[in-house]
Design a protein around this motif. Structure first.
Motif, PDB file in Angstrom:
ATOM      1  N   VAL A 151     -59.368  52.274  40.891  1.00 33.62           N
ATOM      2  CA  VAL A 151     -59.379  52.724  39.379  1.00 33.62           C
ATOM      3  C   VAL A 151     -59.047  52.019  38.297  1.00 33.62           C
ATOM      4  CG1 VAL A 151     -58.964  54.317  37.702  1.00 33.62           C
ATOM      5  CG2 VAL A 151     -59.203  55.042  40.061  1.00 33.62           C
ATOM      6  N   GLU A 152     -58.115  51.129  38.363  1.00 34.84           N
ATOM      7  CA  GLU A 152     -57.681  49.892  37.019  1.00 34.84           C
ATOM      8  C   GLU A 152     -58.677  49.025  36.798  1.00 34.84           C
ATOM      9  OE1 GLU A 152     -53.737  49.529  37.653  1.00 34.84           O
ATOM     10  OE2 GLU A 152     -52.797  51.251  36.780  1.00 34.84           O
ATOM     11  N   MET A 153     -58.973  48.229  38.237  1.00 28.47           N
ATOM     12  CA  MET A 153     -59.348  47.562  38.356  1.00 28.47           C
ATOM     13  C   MET A 153     -61.501  47.443  37.993  1.00 28.47           C
ATOM     14  SD  MET A 153     -61.618  45.473  41.580  1.00 28.47           S
ATOM     15  CE  MET A 153     -61.782  47.087  42.324  1.00 28.47           C
ATOM     16  N   ALA A 154     -61.985  48.673  38.398  1.00 34.15           N
ATOM     17  CA  ALA A 154     -63.643  49.600  38.316  1.00 34.15           C
ATOM     18  C   ALA A 154     -63.108  49.453  36.641  1.00 34.15           C
ATOM     19  CB  ALA A 154     -63.648  50.918  38.666  1.00 34.15           C
ATOM     20  N   SER A 155     -62.226  49.985  35.830  1.00 36.29           N
ATOM     21  CA  SER A 155     -62.209  50.779  34.186  1.00 36.29           C
ATOM     22  C   SER A 155     -61.901  48.782  33.641  1.00 36.29           C
ATOM     23  CB  SER A 155     -61.483  51.251  33.836  1.00 36.29           C
ATOM     24  OG  SER A 155     -61.691  52.771  34.343  1.00 36.29           O
ATOM     25  N   THR A 156     -62.041  48.081  34.419  1.00 34.31           N
ATOM     26  CA  THR A 156     -61.310  46.719  33.249  1.00 34.31           C
ATOM     27  C   THR A 156     -62.646  45.819  33.560  1.00 34.31           C
ATOM     28  OG1 THR A 156     -58.961  46.206  33.951  1.00 34.31           O
ATOM     29  CG2 THR A 156     -59.633  44.698  33.523  1.00 34.31           C
ATOM     30  N   SER A 157     -62.939  45.656  34.585  1.00 35.71           N
ATOM     31  CA  SER A 157     -64.241  45.041  35.217  1.00 35.71           C
ATOM     32  C   SER A 157     -65.066  45.258  34.549  1.00 35.71           C
ATOM     33  CB  SER A 157     -64.397  45.134  36.841  1.00 35.71           C
ATOM     34  OG  SER A 157     -64.040  44.630  37.664  1.00 35.71           O
ATOM     35  N   SER A 158     -65.842  46.845  33.959  1.00 34.92           N
ATOM     36  CA  SER A 158     -66.891  47.624  33.344  1.00 34.92           C
ATOM     37  C   SER A 158     -66.889  46.807  31.702  1.00 34.92           C
ATOM     38  CB  SER A 158     -66.546  49.041  33.022  1.00 34.92           C
ATOM     39  OG  SER A 158     -65.647  49.421  32.663  1.00 34.92           O
ATOM     40  N   LEU A 159     -65.924  46.194  31.596  1.00 34.19           N
ATOM     41  CA  LEU A 159     -65.934  45.913  29.794  1.00 34.19           C
ATOM     42  C   LEU A 159     -66.390  44.544  30.208  1.00 34.19           C
ATOM     43  CD1 LEU A 159     -62.090  46.744  29.016  1.00 34.19           C
ATOM     44  CD2 LEU A 159     -64.284  47.679  28.388  1.00 34.19           C
ATOM     45  N   GLN A 160     -66.965  44.111  28.677  1.00 33.56           N
ATOM     46  CA  GLN A 160     -67.184  43.254  28.765  1.00 33.56           C
ATOM     47  C   GLN A 160     -66.692  41.930  28.334  1.00 33.56           C
ATOM     48  OE1 GLN A 160     -70.381  41.815  28.253  1.00 33.56           O
ATOM     49  NE2 GLN A 160     -71.082  43.902  29.940  1.00 33.56           N
ATOM     50  N   TYR A 161     -66.661  40.310  28.838  1.00 35.95           N
ATOM     51  CA  TYR A 161     -65.756  39.288  28.320  1.00 35.95           C
ATOM     52  C   TYR A 161     -65.811  38.131  27.881  1.00 35.95           C
ATOM     53  CZ  TYR A 161     -62.639  42.197  30.885  1.00 35.95           C
ATOM     54  OH  TYR A 161     -61.937  43.308  31.328  1.00 35.95           O
ATOM     55  N   CYS A 162     -66.535  38.023  26.467  1.00 35.54           N
ATOM     56  CA  CYS A 162     -67.040  36.708  25.901  1.00 35.54           C
ATOM     57  C   CYS A 162     -65.962  35.751  25.271  1.00 35.54           C
ATOM     58  CB  CYS A 162     -68.157  37.565  25.223  1.00 35.54           C
ATOM     59  SG  CYS A 162     -67.128  38.403  23.966  1.00 35.54           S
ATOM     60  N   GLY A 163     -64.582  36.141  25.898  1.00 36.71           N
ATOM     61  CA  GLY A 163     -63.056  34.683  25.355  1.00 36.71           C
ATOM     62  C   GLY A 163     -62.469  35.043  24.658  1.00 36.71           C
ATOM     63  N   PRO A 164     -61.028  34.697  24.116  1.00 33.73           N
ATOM     64  CA  PRO A 164     -61.216  33.774  24.409  1.00 33.73           C
ATOM     65  C   PRO A 164     -61.082  34.156  26.396  1.00 33.73           C
ATOM     66  CG  PRO A 164     -59.262  34.014  23.700  1.00 33.73           C
ATOM     67  CD  PRO A 164     -60.417  35.788  23.823  1.00 33.73           C
ATOM     68  N   ASN A 165     -60.817  32.375  26.901  1.00 29.10           N
ATOM     69  CA  ASN A 165     -60.265  32.625  28.319  1.00 29.10           C
ATOM     70  C   ASN A 165     -58.684  31.789  28.434  1.00 29.10           C
ATOM     71  OD1 ASN A 165     -60.588  29.719  27.756  1.00 29.10           O
ATOM     72  ND2 ASN A 165     -61.377  29.286  29.519  1.00 29.10           N
ATOM     73  N   GLY A 187     -61.103  52.955  25.177  1.00 29.62           N
ATOM     74  CA  GLY A 187     -61.354  54.197  26.132  1.00 29.62           C
ATOM     75  C   GLY A 187     -60.853  53.602  27.493  1.00 29.62           C
ATOM     76  N   VAL A 188     -61.112  52.274  28.270  1.00 29.48           N
ATOM     77  CA  VAL A 188     -60.813  52.060  29.534  1.00 29.48           C
ATOM     78  C   VAL A 188     -58.599  52.493  29.191  1.00 29.48           C
ATOM     79  CG1 VAL A 188     -59.791  50.003  30.689  1.00 29.48           C
ATOM     80  CG2 VAL A 188     -61.855  50.350  29.898  1.00 29.48           C
ATOM     81  N   GLN A 189     -58.340  51.880  28.284  1.00 31.08           N
ATOM     82  CA  GLN A 189     -56.437  52.871  28.257  1.00 31.08           C
ATOM     83  C   GLN A 189     -56.378  53.511  28.907  1.00 31.08           C
ATOM     84  OE1 GLN A 189     -54.267  49.709  25.480  1.00 31.08           O
ATOM     85  NE2 GLN A 189     -55.618  48.819  25.351  1.00 31.08           N
ATOM     86  N   LEU A 190     -56.765  54.891  27.945  1.00 31.13           N
ATOM     87  CA  LEU A 190     -56.959  56.311  27.758  1.00 31.13           C
ATOM     88  C   LEU A 190     -57.248  56.224  29.276  1.00 31.13           C
ATOM     89  CD1 LEU A 190     -56.318  58.821  26.549  1.00 31.13           C
ATOM     90  CD2 LEU A 190     -58.657  59.079  25.558  1.00 31.13           C
ATOM     91  N   GLU A 191     -58.510  56.070  29.445  1.00 33.13           N
ATOM     92  CA  GLU A 191     -59.083  56.302  30.330  1.00 33.13           C
ATOM     93  C   GLU A 191     -57.738  56.494  31.774  1.00 33.13           C
ATOM     94  OE1 GLU A 191     -62.637  55.705  33.906  1.00 33.13           O
ATOM     95  OE2 GLU A 191     -62.233  54.563  32.078  1.00 33.13           O
ATOM     96  N   ILE A 192     -57.352  54.676  31.997  1.00 35.38           N
ATOM     97  CA  ILE A 192     -56.276  54.186  33.252  1.00 35.38           C
ATOM     98  C   ILE A 192     -55.655  55.837  32.935  1.00 35.38           C
ATOM     99  CG2 ILE A 192     -54.932  53.286  33.965  1.00 35.38           C
ATOM    100  CD1 ILE A 192     -57.485  50.890  33.373  1.00 35.38           C
ATOM    101  N   MET A 193     -55.195  55.609  31.618  1.00 33.23           N
ATOM    102  CA  MET A 193     -53.316  56.161  31.491  1.00 33.23           C
ATOM    103  C   MET A 193     -53.340  58.161  31.538  1.00 33.23           C
ATOM    104  SD  MET A 193     -51.091  56.699  27.930  1.00 33.23           S
ATOM    105  CE  MET A 193     -52.535  58.891  27.758  1.00 33.23           C
ATOM    106  N   LEU A 194     -54.763  58.787  31.977  1.00 31.51           N
ATOM    107  CA  LEU A 194     -54.987  59.889  32.028  1.00 31.51           C
ATOM    108  C   LEU A 194     -54.702  59.874  33.232  1.00 31.51           C
ATOM    109  CD1 LEU A 194     -57.103  61.000  29.504  1.00 31.51           C
ATOM    110  CD2 LEU A 194     -54.909  61.680  29.270  1.00 31.51           C
ATOM    111  N   ILE A 195     -55.346  59.350  34.181  1.00 30.20           N
ATOM    112  CA  ILE A 195     -55.723  59.043  35.589  1.00 30.20           C
ATOM    113  C   ILE A 195     -54.211  59.250  36.149  1.00 30.20           C
ATOM    114  CG2 ILE A 195     -56.613  58.597  37.597  1.00 30.20           C
ATOM    115  CD1 ILE A 195     -59.654  57.997  36.132  1.00 30.20           C
TER     116      ILE A 195
END
Length: 302
Positions: A151-165, A187-195
């Motif tokens: 769940v944590e990996m899927a939620s994290t991977s769904s975000l956009q990453y454009c920098g910094p790196n 939203g991702v942090q809240l989702e991870i916390m609630l689960i």
């Protein structure tokens, strides 16, 4: 889109990095030897074919996976001042880290319940804690750890990453990864916390209740599970210091040091605590040495 990530590590001088490299390489070697020896002892010595030691082998396996996920990357960063890792590799490292830590969390919960049954219900212990239940509890622990980390990996991977790196850490943890995102991460942090929070809280309550019954109900027998309580205290104490306590005003070096305690320290000291404070394991080690010597002599003389 970020494709590569820089891990800054500790940003110390070259000579200090070489010293740290030697220390952590030695720690890694000792951690692997200690935990694999624990698994070997429990597997080959019949006297250790008990639920508590079966759970202990699973804890050792989780420690081996955790330290192998973190330490080689740390050694690379120390040797080259800056570590370069692909974004996919960074997410994978975080997933394995979360999987191992989550599984260890639930394994410690199972072990606390096992100690409660053994001390507070000794007459029914062997009937309740049979082979099938032990196997189910272990499978459940690994599955829960895998589910939460997925769940944590899927939620994290769904975000956009454009920098910094650049991550000012020695491994890819959740918050440092989220700080690289150009999306709204609330939203991702809240989702991870609630689960995660309800499941982890229930496990923590089981541990507290188990030891409360042991302490107040069987004080004389409390010393028999002191090793497990020591491991639980170290594990929860370091995680609490990193993820629960307020981070405002806390230096990055302090956070890195606390992270070292549960990623590098606990996998090393877990087998030491259980072996040095357990007469059965010490006796089993001596028994295994005798068997090994006899096999060696047989092979040598033949």
């Amino acid at each position: 889109m970020i494709t590569k990530i820089q891990l800054l590590g500790f940003q110390s001088s070259k000579n200090v990095n070489y010293v740290l490299f030697t220390i952590f390489l030695l720690i890694y070697f000792l951690t692997l030897c200690g935990n694999l020896l624990m698994v070997t002892l429990v597997t080959h010595v019949r006297d250790l074919h008990q639920p508590m030691y079966f759970f202990l082998t699973q804890l050792s396996i989780a420690d081996v996976l955790l330290t192998t996920d973190i330490v080689p990357s740390l050694l690379h960063v120390l040797l080259h001042k800056v570590g370069i890792i692909s974004f996919v590799g960074c997410i994978a490292q975080f997933f394995i880290f979360a999987f191992c830590e989550g599984s260890e969390f639930f394994l410690l919960t199972v072990m606390s319940y096992d100690r409660y049954l053994a001390i507070c219900n000794p007459l029914r212990y062997t009937t309740i804690m049979n082979h099938n239940l032990c196997l189910k509890l272990v499978i459940m622990s690994w599955l829960l750890g895998f589910s939460l980390s997925t769940v944590e990996m899927a939620s994290t991977s769904s975000l956009q990453y454009c920098g910094p790196n650049t991550i000012d850490h020695f491994f890819c943890d959740l918050m440092p990864i989220l700080e690289l995102s150009c999306s709204d991460t609330s939203g991702v942090q809240l989702e991870i916390m609630l689960i995660s929070a309800p499941v982890l809280l229930c496990a923590f309550i089981i541990i507290i209740m188990s030891y409360s019954y042991i302490i107040f109900g069987r004080q004389k027998a409390f010393s028999t599970c002191s090793s497990h309580l020591t491991v639980v205290s170290i594990f929860y104490g370091t995680l609490f210091g990193v993820y629960i306590l307020p981070t405002k005003g806390q230096s990055l070096n302090i956070k890195k040091f606390l992270s070292l305690l549960y990623t590098v320290g606990t996998p090393l000291i877990n087998p030491l605590i259980y072996s040095l404070r357990n007469s059965q394991i010490i006796k089993a080690f001596g028994h295994l040495k005798v068997i090994s010597c006899k096999r060696y002599k047989t092979i040598y003389t033949s």
